[in-house]
Scaffold this active site. Structure first.
Site, PDB file in Angstrom:
ATOM      1  N   ASN A 138       0.850  -1.193   0.000  1.00 41.22           N
ATOM      2  CA  ASN A 138       0.000   0.000   0.000  1.00 41.22           C
ATOM      3  C   ASN A 138       0.886   1.243   0.000  1.00 41.22           C
ATOM      4  O   ASN A 138       2.106   1.137   0.023  1.00 41.22           O
ATOM      5  CB  ASN A 138      -0.971  -0.033   1.186  1.00 41.22           C
ATOM      6  CG  ASN A 138      -0.234  -0.067   2.504  1.00 41.22           C
ATOM      7  OD1 ASN A 138       0.521   0.834   2.832  1.00 41.22           O
ATOM      8  ND2 ASN A 138      -0.429  -1.157   3.262  1.00 41.22           N
ATOM      9  N   PHE A 148      -4.744   3.552  14.713  1.00 41.84           N
ATOM     10  CA  PHE A 148      -4.985   4.569  13.692  1.00 41.84           C
ATOM     11  C   PHE A 148      -6.144   4.098  12.838  1.00 41.84           C
ATOM     12  O   PHE A 148      -6.354   2.894  12.682  1.00 41.84           O
ATOM     13  CB  PHE A 148      -3.733   4.780  12.826  1.00 41.84           C
ATOM     14  CG  PHE A 148      -2.744   5.696  13.474  1.00 41.84           C
ATOM     15  CD1 PHE A 148      -2.063   5.296  14.618  1.00 41.84           C
ATOM     16  CD2 PHE A 148      -2.505   6.967  12.966  1.00 41.84           C
ATOM     17  CE1 PHE A 148      -1.165   6.144  15.245  1.00 41.84           C
ATOM     18  CE2 PHE A 148      -1.613   7.820  13.591  1.00 41.84           C
ATOM     19  CZ  PHE A 148      -0.945   7.417  14.729  1.00 41.84           C
TER      20      PHE A 148
HETATM   21  N1  CTP Z   1      -4.196  -2.955  12.038  1.00 45.63           N
HETATM   22  C1  CTP Z   1      -3.470  -4.014  12.534  1.00 45.63           C
HETATM   23  N2  CTP Z   1      -3.490  -5.209  11.876  1.00 45.63           N
HETATM   24  C2  CTP Z   1      -4.227  -5.370  10.749  1.00 45.63           C
HETATM   25  C3  CTP Z   1      -4.969  -4.282  10.235  1.00 45.63           C
HETATM   26  C4  CTP Z   1      -4.916  -3.081  10.908  1.00 45.63           C
HETATM   27  O1  CTP Z   1      -2.804  -3.874  13.546  1.00 45.63           O
HETATM   28  N3  CTP Z   1      -4.215  -6.538  10.140  1.00 45.63           N
HETATM   29  C5  CTP Z   1      -4.186  -1.689  12.806  1.00 45.63           C
HETATM   30  C6  CTP Z   1      -3.553  -0.539  12.102  1.00 45.63           C
HETATM   31  O2  CTP Z   1      -2.180  -0.423  12.431  1.00 45.63           O
HETATM   32  C7  CTP Z   1      -4.359   0.633  12.636  1.00 45.63           C
HETATM   33  C8  CTP Z   1      -5.731   0.052  12.881  1.00 45.63           C
HETATM   34  O3  CTP Z   1      -5.535  -1.342  12.964  1.00 45.63           O
HETATM   35  O4  CTP Z   1      -3.874   1.079  13.892  1.00 45.63           O
HETATM   36  C9  CTP Z   1      -6.760   0.347  11.858  1.00 45.63           C
HETATM   37  O5  CTP Z   1      -6.328   0.083  10.567  1.00 45.63           O
HETATM   38  P1  CTP Z   1      -7.273   0.320   9.313  1.00 45.63           P
HETATM   39  O6  CTP Z   1      -6.573  -0.153   8.124  1.00 45.63           O
HETATM   40  O7  CTP Z   1      -7.817   1.698   9.316  1.00 45.63           O
HETATM   41  O8  CTP Z   1      -8.477  -0.589   9.696  1.00 45.63           O
HETATM   42  P2  CTP Z   1      -8.883  -2.003   9.244  1.00 45.63           P
HETATM   43  O9  CTP Z   1      -8.733  -2.944  10.379  1.00 45.63           O
HETATM   44  O10 CTP Z   1      -8.161  -2.342   8.022  1.00 45.63           O
HETATM   45  O11 CTP Z   1     -10.440  -1.826   9.014  1.00 45.63           O
HETATM   46  P3  CTP Z   1     -11.226  -1.495   7.654  1.00 45.63           P
HETATM   47  O12 CTP Z   1     -10.606  -2.313   6.607  1.00 45.63           O
HETATM   48  O13 CTP Z   1     -12.609  -1.893   8.000  1.00 45.63           O
HETATM   49  O14 CTP Z   1     -11.093  -0.029   7.465  1.00 45.63           O
END
Ligand code: CTP
Length: 398
Positions: free
Chosen positions: A210, A324
Site C-alpha cells: 500500500n 490509527f
Molecule cells: N491494524 C493491525 N493489523 C491489521 C490491520 C490493521 O494492527 N491486520 C491496525 C492498524 O495499524 C491501525 C488500525 O488497525 O492502527 C486500523 O487500521 P485500518 O486499516 O484503518 O483498519 P482495518 O482494520 O483495516 O479496518 P477497515 O478495513 O474496515 O477499514
C-alpha cells in the site's frame, strides 16, 4: 532528531575484538552532540590504538590508574563522576566478572567502582563464554545492581561460531545510551510503535503493498524518543528511514509484524501506526509465476491477523493502546466504531482520500477518538501531530 542535549559519556573500551566497533560508537555519539571521554583497558590497546580513539573522540584517552599526569589533570574519582553515564563497550567476560565481584585493580575497574552514575554495558564475547554459568551469574548480579545492558546480539562471531555474544551495533548502543540519559516525562517507559506498510508476497519477485510511507510512524517514534522513552520500532518496508535511537525490528509481512509485536516485552504503550495489509495471498508461489499460455493467474486471498485487536485482547495488553484509522468516508463514525471493535484506548483517525494528500504527504489532519468522544486537531505537519500525541501519551502514562 532525538533529544540531542549534549551528554557526557565516559566510555570504557574493553579488550575484545568488538573494540573496533567502539570507534564507530564514538563517532556516532559525537555526531549527535555528545562528548566522549575514552578509557582504554590494557587489553583494549591490543585491538585499537589510543591515538585513533583520541582522534575520534577529540579528547585525551585515559589508560593508567597511577599516572601522575592523569591524576594531576583529573583524578580517577572525578573522572568517574564527571560523566552523565558510564558506558562499557565492549564489556568483556573479564570486565563483567570484575564488576560483579567489585574488583578495582586497574583504571577501568576502579572508575566503575568509584562512579556515582549509572553504568551501561554492551557485552561482547564468544557464545560459550556468554553462556557460561559464571558469566550468567555475573550478569544476574549486575542487573540486580541496576546496571543497564545493550545486547549482546545473536549472530556470526569473529571466532567463527554463531550465537549470542556479538556486541550490539553502535546505533543500538546509542539508542540505549540516549534512553538512559534522556530526561523527559517518558523516561523509563517502553513504547512499541508499528509503522510503514507491509508487503505480502505473490511470488518471490512480486508483492501486494500500500502507499504508506511510514512518515507518521517514524515521526511518532522520534517524538517519543525526545520525551525520553525507549522505543521498539517495528517497521514494514517504509520510504522514510527509522529514527536513530530506536530499537528497530524490520519486517515485511503482517505475519512477521505480529510475531515482532508479540515478542516485545514489558511494553507500557503500543502505538499502531502501520498500514497493515488486510489480506495476503493465500498460497504465495515459491517460484516466479510465468506467462505460460494458460490464461491469467487467479490470486486467492486470506485474511491477515489484526495485530492491534490481538494485542488489545492479550493478557499482556499495554496500559495504553493507540490505533490509527485510515478512512475515506464517514471518518469519525467509522473510527469510533473501530475503536470499540478493536478494543484500543484511542484511535487517531484521518481521512486518506487522495484529495487530502495525507497518505505519503507531510501533513496530517486528525481527529483523536477516545472514550470521552472525538477531538478534532487542526491540520498540521506530521511532526507536530506526533509531538502532540507523544505529549498526550506521556500524560496518560504518568
Ligand atoms: N491494524 C493491525 N493489523 C491489521 C490491520 C490493521 O494492527 N491486520 C491496525 C492498524 O495499524 C491501525 C488500525 O488497525 O492502527 C486500523 O487500521 P485500518 O486499516 O484503518 O483498519 P482495518 O482494520 O483495516 O479496518 P477497515 O478495513 O474496515 O477499514
Amino acid at each position: 532528531m532525538a533529544d540531542t542535549h549534549s551528554k557526557k559519556i565516559l566510555l570504557i573500551i574493553g579488550g575484545g575484538i568488538a573494540a573496533f566497533k567502539s570507534l564507530d560508537l564514538i563517532r556516532r555519539l559525537r555526531e549527535r552532540g555528545h562528548t566522549v571521554t575514552p578509557v582504554l583497558t590494557k587489553a583494549a590497546t591490543e585491538f585499537v590504538t589510543p591515538l585513533s580513539v583520541s582522534a575520534l573522540a577529540g579528547e585525551k584517552v585515559y589508560q593508567h590508574l597511577f599516572d601522575l599526569n592523569d591524576e594531576a589533570e583529573m583524578g580517577h574519582i572525578e573522572l568517574s563522576r564527571a560523566a552523565d553515564l558510564v558506558v562499557v563497550a565492549p564489556a568483556t567476560a573479564d570486565l563483567m566478572g570484575k564488576m560483579a565481584a567489585g574488583l578495582a585493580n586497574d583504571l577501568a575497574s576502579t572508575l566503575l567502582m568509584a562512579t556515582d552514575k549509572r553504568v551501561l554495558i554492551a557485552p561482547s564475547m564468544n557464545v560459550r563464554m556468554w553462556d557460561h554459568p559464571a558469566t550468567q551469574r555475573n550478569l544476574a548480579t549486575l542487573l540486580e545492581d541496576g546496571i543497564l545492558t545493550s545486547g549482546p546480539n545473536e549472530g556470526d562471531m569473529a571466532c567463527g561460531e554463531f550465537g549470542f555474544g556479538r556486541m550490539a551495533e553502535p546505533m543500538e548502543i546509542v539508542g540505549a545510551i540516549e534512553a538512559a540519559v534522556n530526561d523527559g516525562p517518558l523516561k523509563g517507559k517502553h513504547i512499541l510503535v508499528t509503522s510503514g506498510p507491509t508487503h505480502e508476497p505473490i511470488d518471490p519477485v512480486r508483492y501486494i503493498a500500500n502507499r504508506s510511507s511510514g512518515a507518521q510512524g517514524a515521526a511518532i517514534a522520534q517524538a517519543l524518543l525526545g520525551l525520553g522513552a525507549r522505543v521498539t520500532f517495528v517497521s514494514g518496508p517504509a520510504d522514510v528511514p527509522a529514527p536513530m535511537g530506536v530499537d528497530l525490528v524490520a519486517v515485511e509481512t503482517a505475519a512477521e509484524m505480529l510475531a515482532a509485536v508479540e515478542s516485545a516485552k514489558d511494553v507500557d504503550a503500543g502505538i499502531f501506526a502501520a498500514a497493515v495489509a488486510d489480506w495476503r495471498v493465500a498460497s504465495a508461489s515459491d517460484e516466479k509465476i510465468k506467462k505460460d499460455g494458460n490464461g491469467l493467474p487467479v490470486l486467492e486471498f486470506a485474511e491477515n491477523p489484526d495485530i492491534l485487536a490481538k494485542v488489545c485482547a492479550s493478557s499482556t495488553r499495554p496500559k495504553l493502546v493507540v490505533g490509527f484509522a485510515a478512512e475515506t468516508q464517514n471518518v469519525i463514525e467509522n473510527a469510533t466504531a473501530k475503536r470499540k471493535r478493536k478494543g484500543c484506548d484511542w484511535i487517531v483517525a484521518n481521512d486518506v482520500s487522495p484529495a487530502t494528500g495525507i497518505m505519503g504527504g507531510s501533513e496530517n489532519d486528525v481527529t483523536l477518538i477516545t472514550a470521552d468522544g472525538a477531538e478534532d486537531w487542526p491540520r498540521m505537519g506530521k511532526d507536530q501531530v506526533s509531538q502532540k500525541l507523544a505529549e498526550k501519551i506521556a500524560e496518560a502514562l504518568s
